[in-house]
Design an enzyme around this catalytic site. Sequence first.
Site, PDB file in Angstrom:
ATOM      1  NE  ARG A   1      -3.589   6.247 -14.035  1.00 27.25           N
ATOM      2  CZ  ARG A   1      -4.696   6.831 -13.560  1.00 27.25           C
ATOM      3  NH1 ARG A   1      -5.834   6.158 -13.504  1.00 27.25           N
ATOM      4  NH2 ARG A   1      -4.672   8.086 -13.171  1.00 27.25           N
TER       5      ARG A   1
ATOM      6  CD  GLU B   1      -6.909   4.146 -20.262  1.00 28.67           C
ATOM      7  OE1 GLU B   1      -7.029   5.384 -20.144  1.00 28.67           O
ATOM      8  OE2 GLU B   1      -7.017   3.378 -19.319  1.00 28.67           O
TER       9      GLU B   1
ATOM     10  CG  HIS C   1      -9.731   6.011 -17.660  1.00 21.89           C
ATOM     11  ND1 HIS C   1      -8.363   5.990 -17.716  1.00 21.89           N
ATOM     12  CD2 HIS C   1     -10.029   6.447 -16.407  1.00 21.89           C
ATOM     13  CE1 HIS C   1      -7.848   6.407 -16.568  1.00 21.89           C
ATOM     14  NE2 HIS C   1      -8.853   6.695 -15.756  1.00 21.89           N
TER      15      HIS C   1
HETATM   16  P1  NAP Z   1      -4.625   5.815  -2.247  1.00 22.24           P
HETATM   17  O1  NAP Z   1      -5.574   6.267  -1.197  1.00 22.24           O
HETATM   18  O2  NAP Z   1      -3.269   6.421  -2.319  1.00 22.24           O
HETATM   19  O3  NAP Z   1      -4.489   4.215  -2.085  1.00 22.24           O
HETATM   20  C1  NAP Z   1      -3.533   3.478  -2.770  1.00 22.24           C
HETATM   21  C2  NAP Z   1      -3.504   2.071  -2.201  1.00 22.24           C
HETATM   22  O4  NAP Z   1      -2.654   1.272  -3.033  1.00 22.24           O
HETATM   23  C3  NAP Z   1      -2.930   2.000  -0.786  1.00 22.24           C
HETATM   24  O5  NAP Z   1      -3.663   1.069  -0.041  1.00 22.24           O
HETATM   25  C4  NAP Z   1      -1.506   1.510  -0.995  1.00 22.24           C
HETATM   26  O6  NAP Z   1      -1.059   0.792   0.161  1.00 22.24           O
HETATM   27  C5  NAP Z   1      -1.698   0.598  -2.202  1.00 22.24           C
HETATM   28  N1  NAP Z   1      -0.465   0.421  -2.974  1.00 22.24           N
HETATM   29  C6  NAP Z   1       0.330   1.392  -3.482  1.00 22.24           C
HETATM   30  N2  NAP Z   1       1.380   0.845  -4.109  1.00 22.24           N
HETATM   31  C7  NAP Z   1       1.250  -0.488  -3.977  1.00 22.24           C
HETATM   32  C8  NAP Z   1       2.045  -1.598  -4.390  1.00 22.24           C
HETATM   33  N3  NAP Z   1       3.193  -1.437  -5.073  1.00 22.24           N
HETATM   34  N4  NAP Z   1       1.613  -2.841  -4.099  1.00 22.24           N
HETATM   35  C9  NAP Z   1       0.463  -3.019  -3.409  1.00 22.24           C
HETATM   36  N5  NAP Z   1      -0.330  -2.020  -2.989  1.00 22.24           N
HETATM   37  C10 NAP Z   1       0.073  -0.764  -3.267  1.00 22.24           C
HETATM   38  O7  NAP Z   1      -5.242   6.012  -3.691  1.00 22.24           O
HETATM   39  P2  NAP Z   1      -6.792   6.056  -4.132  1.00 22.24           P
HETATM   40  O8  NAP Z   1      -7.336   7.420  -3.962  1.00 22.24           O
HETATM   41  O9  NAP Z   1      -7.494   4.903  -3.518  1.00 22.24           O
HETATM   42  O10 NAP Z   1      -6.599   5.795  -5.726  1.00 22.24           O
HETATM   43  C11 NAP Z   1      -5.936   4.645  -6.178  1.00 22.24           C
HETATM   44  C12 NAP Z   1      -5.685   4.702  -7.676  1.00 22.24           C
HETATM   45  O11 NAP Z   1      -6.895   4.488  -8.392  1.00 22.24           O
HETATM   46  C13 NAP Z   1      -5.186   6.030  -8.248  1.00 22.24           C
HETATM   47  O12 NAP Z   1      -3.802   6.212  -8.033  1.00 22.24           O
HETATM   48  C14 NAP Z   1      -5.539   5.911  -9.726  1.00 22.24           C
HETATM   49  O13 NAP Z   1      -4.483   5.330 -10.461  1.00 22.24           O
HETATM   50  C15 NAP Z   1      -6.736   4.963  -9.733  1.00 22.24           C
HETATM   51  N6  NAP Z   1      -7.977   5.676 -10.136  1.00 22.24           N
HETATM   52  C16 NAP Z   1      -8.633   5.316 -11.272  1.00 22.24           C
HETATM   53  C17 NAP Z   1      -9.798   5.976 -11.630  1.00 22.24           C
HETATM   54  C18 NAP Z   1     -10.563   5.627 -12.873  1.00 22.24           C
HETATM   55  O14 NAP Z   1     -11.183   6.494 -13.450  1.00 22.24           O
HETATM   56  N7  NAP Z   1     -10.576   4.375 -13.282  1.00 22.24           N
HETATM   57  C19 NAP Z   1     -10.276   7.018 -10.859  1.00 22.24           C
HETATM   58  C20 NAP Z   1      -9.591   7.354  -9.697  1.00 22.24           C
HETATM   59  C21 NAP Z   1      -8.432   6.660  -9.332  1.00 22.24           C
HETATM   60  P3  NAP Z   1       0.495   0.595   0.485  1.00 22.24           P
HETATM   61  O15 NAP Z   1       1.152   1.928   0.260  1.00 22.24           O
HETATM   62  O16 NAP Z   1       0.516   0.141   1.907  1.00 22.24           O
HETATM   63  O17 NAP Z   1       1.011  -0.448  -0.442  1.00 22.24           O
HETATM   64  C1  8YV Z   2      -9.532  10.528 -14.417  1.00 23.35           C
HETATM   65  C2  8YV Z   2      -8.392   8.885 -12.860  1.00 23.35           C
HETATM   66  O1  8YV Z   2     -10.411  10.067 -15.377  1.00 23.35           O
HETATM   67  O2  8YV Z   2      -8.320  10.211 -10.919  1.00 23.35           O
HETATM   68  C3  8YV Z   2      -7.747   9.357 -11.607  1.00 23.35           C
HETATM   69  O3  8YV Z   2      -6.669   8.850 -11.284  1.00 23.35           O
HETATM   70  O4  8YV Z   2      -7.946   7.975 -13.466  1.00 23.35           O
HETATM   71  C4  8YV Z   2      -9.621   9.513 -13.347  1.00 23.35           C
HETATM   72  O5  8YV Z   2     -10.382  10.058 -12.334  1.00 23.35           O
HETATM   73  C5  8YV Z   2      -8.264  10.743 -15.093  1.00 23.35           C
HETATM   74  O6  8YV Z   2      -7.258  11.127 -14.220  1.00 23.35           O
HETATM   75  C6  8YV Z   2      -8.418  11.795 -16.161  1.00 23.35           C
HETATM   76  O7  8YV Z   2      -7.208  12.218 -16.588  1.00 23.35           O
END
Ligand code: NAP
Ligand code: 8YV
Length: 329
Positions: free
Chosen positions: A241, A270, A288
Amino acid sequence: MSTGSISSDKIDLLIYGPVRPILENGFSDHFVVHKAETRGDLERLTPAIREKIRGIAVTDHTARVDKDSLSQLPRLELVSSFGVGYDHVDAKYAAERNIIVTNTPDVLTEEVADVAMGLLICTLREFIKADRYVRSGLWQTQNYPLSVGSLRDRKVGIVGMGRIGQAIARRLDASLVPVVYHTRNPSKDVSYKHYPDLIEMAKAVDTLMVIVPGGASTNKMVNAEVFKALGPRGVLVNVARGSVVDEAALVQALKSGTILAAGLDVFAAEPNVPDELKSMQNVVLLPHVGSASVVTRNAMNQLVIDNLKSWFSGKAPLTPVAETPFKGR
Ligand code: NAP
Ligand code: 8YV
């Protein structure tokens, strides 16, 4: 589908946020679907309709589902949010009201990891600049210069080692790139070296790939101090994010040579991207698009629908978030 009528025997749902036709068409006659693209639309729904709404499909992370909006819906049972990140939903307040919040984990994990890996290589090996070089005809005069960056001599620190962090790590393993990681708690799923302190990890690596949730606990955690620790060979890839990175500090670090380059899929405000970033040659900027392929977005849309259908057919929600675990009906 109705956008105004009230039904006594059917389940009234609200689709909240920017239009997503697949979601709008995904519900059977058993549901009455109301729509609110913006907060203003939500407020303009009549009190009688707001009284009836029992489920929300949130179409995008730009739709803020805060206490104010949830308070307008007294019979709400389930918020089904599109995307795995749900920092736009006040899940703590939802828990206080016994409202379940669901998100869309897993179905996008590999897609987002692909984008993170692609963005890293694109940033290091200058694909965007090289593409422009070919199109401009400059290749006719001389070969493209050697890239300073390469995956070959890198050590990557992944910030976040959850579902997507692990999928990124597997890709780096396959590319023979050493990996370490920072999270609050060591992960039982991996054997990479864990750094409880982000600055210490930044000192030990030259590349940071950020994939933690947004929200208060991660706000601007990647800041000037982290960039200084990363050093002049430093590369930042952020697919988490925009809020996780101090954007002003990043601009400064790139301008001053405190770090080398950045690949960014997400931004603080964004779709606004600072002009200074747009003018830099050492950054790659994506709008994004981490999960934005047809196949993955279809799967995410379906999971939003399936969570609502499961709940309203008397079964458990499929993917409740940690703050609102399912404890039986
Ligand atoms: P997840 O499985 O819940 O993993 C989150 C990781 O972050 C865990 O390892 C957690 O470990 C760590 N974490 C959480 N809070 C933290 C903190 N304060 N300091 C350090 N580490 C921390 O989530 P995921 O499915 O991998 O997704 C992660 C994130 O990616 C989503 O929440 C979203 O914001 C982002 N994302 C972006 C896109 C995009 O389109 N760019 C798409 C999908 C997801 P600990 O709890 O042990 O700290
Ligand atoms: C999406 C994301 O683009 O899953 C997330 O956390 O950031 C992306 O996959 C977004 O949530 C669309 O609103």
